[in-house]
Write an enzyme that holds these catalytic residues in place. Structure first.
Site, PDB file in Angstrom:
ATOM      1  N   SER A 223     -65.474 -20.708  86.858  1.00 29.03           N
ATOM      2  CA  SER A 223     -64.379 -21.536  86.759  1.00 29.03           C
ATOM      3  C   SER A 223     -64.886 -22.807  86.301  1.00 29.03           C
ATOM      4  O   SER A 223     -65.815 -23.134  85.205  1.00 29.03           O
ATOM      5  CB  SER A 223     -63.584 -21.874  87.950  1.00 29.03           C
ATOM      6  OG  SER A 223     -65.240 -22.443  88.628  1.00 29.03           O
ATOM      7  N   LYS A 224     -63.271 -22.821  85.593  1.00 27.21           N
ATOM      8  CA  LYS A 224     -63.087 -24.875  85.033  1.00 27.21           C
ATOM      9  C   LYS A 224     -64.137 -25.646  84.987  1.00 27.21           C
ATOM     10  O   LYS A 224     -64.523 -26.921  84.833  1.00 27.21           O
ATOM     11  CB  LYS A 224     -62.250 -25.060  84.584  1.00 27.21           C
ATOM     12  CG  LYS A 224     -61.578 -24.747  84.019  1.00 27.21           C
ATOM     13  CD  LYS A 224     -60.148 -25.319  83.140  1.00 27.21           C
ATOM     14  CE  LYS A 224     -59.459 -24.606  82.084  1.00 27.21           C
ATOM     15  NZ  LYS A 224     -58.298 -24.806  82.393  1.00 27.21           N
TER      16      LYS A 224
END
Ligand code: GLU
Length: 482
Positions: A252-253
């Site tokens: 994920s980011k």
């Protein structure tokens, strides 16, 4: 044997994710290793979230990486159209066929009713399953409700049996009948759902191998049920391991960029990304690390792909990038670094390209990403405002002055213009002046770089060129006087 045909089928509902690239790459490698075709299909059945600019980004991204499609939107091919939004008639036709043949039915259950059933199952600790209420309605009753204008979804009749298939990576995968129910294939607004459109298109596009992320593993039994209902032969399935953050959570980011174009903008080279991504879930079972795209095509075997999640390790990506930056021809390195230098205000159209080339030659081995080039090189272009006391940190004013002056005399006469000979010449100077190495090299380096950490005096002289070297030495001499 049928010609191998693979596809990548992204939904253009957001910026292009690096996971899409990895899926695309593995499909490409597999297809090309088998002299087959690699297709792009745009899954844009969600009219609200799908955006043409995201589709454009997908095309641009794959193009930049050099992963060329044999067929796809705007590219043509015999199996088009390649955008699902242009294939709605086909989905409607198949829906009617399934309904007419008693393989699917209209479901008139409301959201509230379905929610209640779900809650009940949850209370009993059971997986949420549709009760099958509308399956048993008579044809007449369905017609009546339909004529009354009651909204309905379309559900597939799912046989009560376990589904087993052989995945190229996971081997035999079985899904128990208990977790499967009559799932929806068309929403009440008449839009078809992913599992349905994917099967129709994979069949219509003659896809032989469906290679996609493991997050789709739970969709595959549903798709198999659809293939069977439609009387179609199954493709071969392969589910690629998930991409994980270093803490093993789903990528994920939180741990940095996940969007392809951000990697490009940060100054990762496409070859480095390709090489790095190929190793996310696969390795050649040798020590070899560096592979060009054609080399990957020959070395890649899908059966060697791991089941375990693949950790996205940025340090490893930097390592690959550093390798490919080092291998760039100087001209290409100048060209690729230029926009970063220009944005930082360090070069302009009038800047001497050969000077930029000399500067990059000095720092090249330390570049991990091209976005680092400005901070690695700014002091070559602009002399930093340094404290004059820095010049005498490793000696006295007198030794600093002596060192700077002797260097200045070199620049006023001829001196060797290759790094080795210049280095050799400079090495003789401390002894000639009767001072230590530090007393000579420290102030000359500070004078030329304007800071404590920098390349060697000789490297600085080579990169700056004669005129700038002279200017900086004079500035330092005048600062010593103050
Ligand atoms: N549109 C789906 C996705 O982006 C495609 C999955 C598949 O390859 O079947 O995940």
């Amino acid at each position: 044997m049928a010609i191998v045909r693979t596809r990548v089928a992204p939904s253009p509902t957001g910026h292009m994710h690096i996971g899409t690239v990895r899926t695309g790459l593995f499909n490409y490698l597999f297809a090309k290793a088998h002299h087959g075709a690699f297709l792009l299909r745009i899954e844009d059945t969600d009219p609200v979230r799908s955006k043409p600019e995201y589709e454009a980004e997908i095309l641009k991204g794959f193009k930049w990486l050099g992963l060329e499609f044999d067929e796809g939107p705007n590219l043509g091919g015999n199996y088009g159209p390649y955008r699902q939004s242009e294939r709605l008639d086909l989905y409607r036709e198949k829906t009617s066929w399934l309904l007419d043949n008693g393989l699917a039915y209209q479901c008139f259950c409301t959201e509230a009713e379905l929610e209640k059933v779900k809650e009940k199952s949850a209370q009993q600790g059971l997986p949420p399953r549709y009760s099958g209420k509308c399956r048993t309605r008579s044809r007449d009753e369905r017609l009546r409700l339909q004529n009354e204008g009651q909204p309905f979804t379309v559900r597939l009749i799912v046989p009560r049996e376990d589904i087993t298939f052989t995945d190229l990576i996971h081997g035999a995968v079985t899904t128990k009948a208990e977790v499967l129910d009559d799932f929806v294939i068309v929403r009440s607004d008449d839009t078809p759902l992913y599992n349905f459109t994917a099967v129709i298109d994979d069949h219509a596009m003659a896809i032989t191998h469906v290679i996609r992320g493991e997050d789709h593993l739970s969709n595959t039994p549903k798709q198999i049920i659809l293939y069977r209902a439609l009387g179609w032969e199954l493709p071969v399935f392969a589910h690629l391991p998930l991409l994980l953050n270093p803490d093993k959570s789903k990528m994920s980011k939180r741990f940095g960029d996940v969007e392809l174009l951000r990697f490009r903008d940060e100054g990762y080279l496409s070859q480095a990304l390709i090489n790095f991504l190929a190793f996310l879930g696969w390795n050649p079972k040798t020590d070899r690390e560096f592979f060009t795209l054609p080399e990957l095509i020959s070395a890649f075997h899908i059966e060697q792909v791991n089941k375990a999640g693949a950790i996205f390790n940025r340090a490893k990506l930097d390592y690959f990038n550093q390798h490919y930056v080092r291998a760039l021809p100087l001209d290409r390195l100048i060209e690729l670094s230029w926009p970063y230098l220009e944005n930082a205000g360090l070069v302009a159209e009038s800047t001497d390209r050969s000077m930029v080339g000399r500067v990059l030659t000095v720092v090249r081995d330390r570049i991990r990403t091209l976005s680092e080039v400005p901070s690695l090189t700014d002091f070559f272009f602009l002399l930093p405002a340094y404290d004059p006391a820095l010049l005498t940190e490793k000696g006295s004013k007198a030794t600093a002055k002596q060192s700077l002056e002797i260097l200045l005399t070199f620049t006023e006469k001829e001196y060797p213009r290759d790094l080795t000979s210049l280095t050799d010449l400079l090495k003789l100077q401390p002894a000639a002046l009767g001072i230590s190495n530090g007393e000579f090299f420290w102030p000359t380096r500070v004078a030329l770089a304007g800071k404590a950490q920098s390349p060697s005096t000789a490297e600085m002289m080579m990169a700056l060129g004669n005129t700038e070297t002279q200017t900086r030495l004079r500035v330092a001499l005048s600062r010593l006087e103050t």
